[in-house]
Design a protein around this motif. Structure first.
Motif, PDB file in Angstrom:
ATOM      1  N   ASP A 102       0.836  -1.208   0.000  1.00 40.01           N
ATOM      2  CA  ASP A 102       0.000   0.000   0.000  1.00 40.01           C
ATOM      3  C   ASP A 102       0.871   1.259   0.000  1.00 40.01           C
ATOM      4  N   ALA A 103       1.940   1.225   0.813  1.00 36.21           N
ATOM      5  CA  ALA A 103       2.839   2.385   0.875  1.00 36.21           C
ATOM      6  C   ALA A 103       3.517   2.613  -0.474  1.00 36.21           C
ATOM      7  N   ARG A 155       2.327   1.786  -3.456  1.00 31.24           N
ATOM      8  CA  ARG A 155       1.341   2.298  -4.416  1.00 31.24           C
ATOM      9  C   ARG A 155       1.129   3.805  -4.232  1.00 31.24           C
ATOM     10  N   LYS A 156       1.129   4.259  -2.981  1.00 28.19           N
ATOM     11  CA  LYS A 156       0.963   5.690  -2.714  1.00 28.19           C
ATOM     12  C   LYS A 156       2.176   6.492  -3.190  1.00 28.19           C
TER      13      LYS A 156
END
Length: 274
Positions: free
Chosen positions: A197-198, A200-201
């Motif tokens: 998730d990190a 992708r951000k």
């Protein structure tokens, strides 16, 4: 004549010994020095290295045409030794960066650090700022060289310090200049975790860093420090190392402002790029 009789005849000197010696001479060097277990391990590594996606155990067995049990044992050892990643779900396997890291500890890394050391020292002296050199290590990175600015108040990152790829200037610039396969391997390793998730951000920022060719931002570890990072590139344009200056704003006149420091750091990186 039975096998036992043959054994007896050899010991008794019937001449079979010389026949065996003659036949061994006709065997190829490859046949004489076969190491089946090693071959299986290398076959797995070469197969995984040829694929951008992770493979299941069944797919590996099918591709290599070997028994499931022997592949199972070999995969378990390769995972245990860190040469192969197992997916979070546990059913897929991909090549880790350990072979790359081993290569980095070989002469090319020593040549890089030996070439970089005097340039980094000269930079630190002229800019009045410290700097450090970072290389990839699996899904992280590590500091392999540093140069401290002269003066009473300095900040350095010691050699051997682990560097997070997602939460540091050096790490993020590494991600921005990684080849597609290396980045895919990392994403596969992080799949289903907070780190995915990190990542992708971060992706939009990584594109910006790649386009700019550097990264300048406040340190995510130390207050009052701005990290200036530039890539050392391969001939294909991929990062083989990152050079970072933890820029400290001192009271009074600075030997070099941030833009001048960036230009100097970029000059060192260009000299070290392949």
């Amino acid at each position: 004549m039975s096998i036992n009789d043959r054994a007896y005849d050899v010991r008794g000197g019937t001449g079979l010994t010389s026949a065996i010696d003659d036949s061994s001479k006709t065997m190829s060097r490859e046949e004489l020095y076969r190491a089946p277990a090693l071959d299986k391990g290398l076959d797995i590594l070469e197969l995984l290295a040829s694929r951008s996606d992770a493979l299941t155990r069944a797919e590996i067995v099918k591709e290599l045409g070997r028994g499931a049990s022997e592949i199972y044992r070999m995969l378990e050892r390769l995972v245990a030794r860190g040469y192969v990643y197992r997916s979070v779900e546990g059913d897929r396997f991909s090549l880790s960066m350990k072979l790359f890291v081993l290569g980095q500890h070989h002469p090319p890394l020593r040549r890089l650090t030996s070439r970089a050391a005097p340039m980094m020292d000269a930079f630190a002296l002229e800019a009045g700022q410290s700097c450090h050199l970072v290389v990839r290590e699996r899904d992280a990175a590590v500091v392999v060289a540093n140069a401290a600015a002269s003066g009473d108040w300095v900040f350095t990152v010691r050699v051997g310090t682990p560097i997070d790829l997602l939460a540091t200037s050096s790490g993020q610039l590494f991600l921005a200049f990684q080849d597609h396969q290396s980045r895919s391997e990392l994403v596969a390793h992080w799949r289903g975790t907070e780190r995915e998730d990190a990542f992708r951000k971060l992706e939009p920022l990584l594109s910006d860093y790649h386009e700019a060719g550097y990264r300048i931002d406040k340190s995510q570890q130390i207050f009052g420090v701005s990290d200036i990072s530039v890539p050392i590139l391969s001939s294909e344009g991929h990062a083989i190392a990152i050079l970072t200056c933890p820029y400290i704003q001192r009271m009074g006149e600075q030997p070099a402002d941030m833009q001048r420091t960036l230009a100097m750091l970029q000059g060192v990186a260009r000299e070290l790029s392949v």
